[in-house]
Design an enzyme around this catalytic site. Sequence first.
Site, PDB file in Angstrom:
ATOM      1  CB  SER A 171      -0.939  -0.058   1.203  1.00 42.62           C
ATOM      2  OG  SER A 171      -2.049   0.741   0.961  1.00 42.62           O
ATOM      3  CE  LYS A 190       0.064   5.261  -1.919  1.00 41.65           C
ATOM      4  NZ  LYS A 190      -0.941   4.699  -2.769  1.00 41.65           N
ATOM      5  CD1 TRP A 233      -8.033   3.322  -1.707  1.00 43.12           C
ATOM      6  CD2 TRP A 233      -9.656   4.394  -2.803  1.00 43.12           C
ATOM      7  NE1 TRP A 233      -7.963   4.650  -1.366  1.00 43.12           N
ATOM      8  CE2 TRP A 233      -8.947   5.329  -2.029  1.00 43.12           C
ATOM      9  CE3 TRP A 233     -10.728   4.843  -3.589  1.00 43.12           C
ATOM     10  CZ2 TRP A 233      -9.262   6.689  -1.998  1.00 43.12           C
ATOM     11  CZ3 TRP A 233     -11.041   6.200  -3.564  1.00 43.12           C
ATOM     12  CH2 TRP A 233     -10.317   7.094  -2.787  1.00 43.12           C
ATOM     13  CG  HIS A 289      -5.636  -2.513   0.579  1.00 43.22           C
ATOM     14  ND1 HIS A 289      -4.904  -2.191  -0.533  1.00 43.22           N
ATOM     15  CD2 HIS A 289      -5.149  -1.751   1.593  1.00 43.22           C
ATOM     16  CE1 HIS A 289      -4.024  -1.255  -0.209  1.00 43.22           C
ATOM     17  NE2 HIS A 289      -4.147  -0.984   1.075  1.00 43.22           N
TER      18      HIS A 289
HETATM   19  C1  GTR Z   1      -5.405   4.585   1.614  1.00 40.98           C
HETATM   20  C2  GTR Z   1      -4.775   5.401   0.524  1.00 40.98           C
HETATM   21  C3  GTR Z   1      -4.085   4.485  -0.427  1.00 40.98           C
HETATM   22  C4  GTR Z   1      -3.224   3.472   0.271  1.00 40.98           C
HETATM   23  C5  GTR Z   1      -3.794   3.005   1.598  1.00 40.98           C
HETATM   24  C6  GTR Z   1      -2.817   2.347   2.555  1.00 40.98           C
HETATM   25  O1  GTR Z   1      -6.225   5.295   2.459  1.00 40.98           O
HETATM   26  O2  GTR Z   1      -5.800   6.113  -0.106  1.00 40.98           O
HETATM   27  O3  GTR Z   1      -3.351   5.233  -1.375  1.00 40.98           O
HETATM   28  O4  GTR Z   1      -1.933   3.937   0.425  1.00 40.98           O
HETATM   29  O5  GTR Z   1      -4.349   4.024   2.330  1.00 40.98           O
HETATM   30  O6  GTR Z   1      -1.653   2.710   2.644  1.00 40.98           O
HETATM   31  O7  GTR Z   1      -3.280   1.469   3.276  1.00 40.98           O
END
Ligand code: GTR
Length: 417
Positions: A256, A260, A347, A397
């Site tokens: 997540s 990045k 997402w 996720h």
């Molecule tokens: C979310 C964000 C994503 C992702 C995620 C995470 O809220 O919008 O880009 O990075 O968090 O890190 O779990």
Amino acid sequence: MTSVGRALAILGTAAAIHAQGPSEANYDEAKVGSYTLPDPLVFANGQPVTSKEQWPARRAEILALFEREVYGKTPPARPIEFEVTSRDPKALGGAATREEITLWITGSKAGPPLRLLIYKPNGAARPGVFLGCNFGGNHAIDADPGITMSKSWMRPGKGVENNRATEATRGAEASRWQAKMVVARGYALATYYYGDIFPDHKDGRPDSIAPHFGREQAPDDWNAIGAWAYGLSRALDYIERDKTLDAKRVAVLGHSRLGKTSLWAGARDPRFAMVISNDSGEDGAALARRNYGETVARINTSFPHWFDGNFKRYNGRVADLPVDQHMLISLIAPRPVYVASAVEDRWADPRGEFLSALAADPVYRLLGTGGIAAKEMPGIHQPVGSTIGYHIRAGVHDVTAYDWERFLDFGDRHMKR
Ligand code: GTR
């Protein structure tokens, strides 16, 4: 359905929408629209890149664009100081040696320290390493009672009280780290809590490492993702000093926002032998120009401290970005890179993650590797790829045992001694 049942069903739907992100997001493939990606193999002056000898010059252009427009400029690396604070040769039921190391990464002992946790497989000579930041503190990555509890600031969550972890969070992220599996496959596992380097909230900067580099916050100055990635490179400096580990075989990985981060760390620092992005989504692996799931405007609003000041100029204007995320993956070439998605993680735009990996393929080919070796997005649980690996799994996720098995397989293919 009773009225209570209906109310619960509605609440359930609301929770599901929240988990996926705000409702303004597009999830309709028909509404994604058309877009043109910048070509990683064309110089800023319009000349094509036709040989691998020309690539380093084009790579430098792309890296400079990501530094200026997206993640911000990282200051030059400063020498680390460190101290090994604990060692247990019989960790994980005797399978591993656990070490904890405090690193000072700002060039002095003034800045916040990075607390590195390493599990080394017992009996493996100079193993390769899987290195990544964690979300919940080192003590959350395994139930091992010998891991020091994090005392750092933490985002609200289960078992977090007054922004500090409690004992209830010990081992809470074990399924995401699979320490036993990693050492059983002959690799070391190294991790640190990202909040040690930059607390993950919009006012976290003063308590981060950034002020210790003495620069005013310019529009192109680094921010949280840059700082977390800097920490990964300093952890690699330490791994280079530890002669029981093979610093030439270090895979940097993350999930997540930390995916990045692993992509940015791997793009900047060519010493990382392999790079893994898990569900990294918007401004990670996923194409920013694809209007699906999270957007640049949304991420810059929710998390203004992740990217640099210049990046905010692209809110609602992604077509003007001089880069897109396939170029971030290209910066890693010809080193192996793996992109993992999850079907229900809309997402993060799983298709956008695949298409970005696919669009980096020409760079990998120019540099003489097999690239992604696929033309279409594969089905669930059908990993593809040669030097660029990709899979999409069932579920939400998260990082799962399935993901780890694929990462380790990819490691076996590309990081064998
Ligand atoms: C979310 C964000 C994503 C992702 C995620 C995470 O809220 O919008 O880009 O990075 O968090 O890190 O779990």
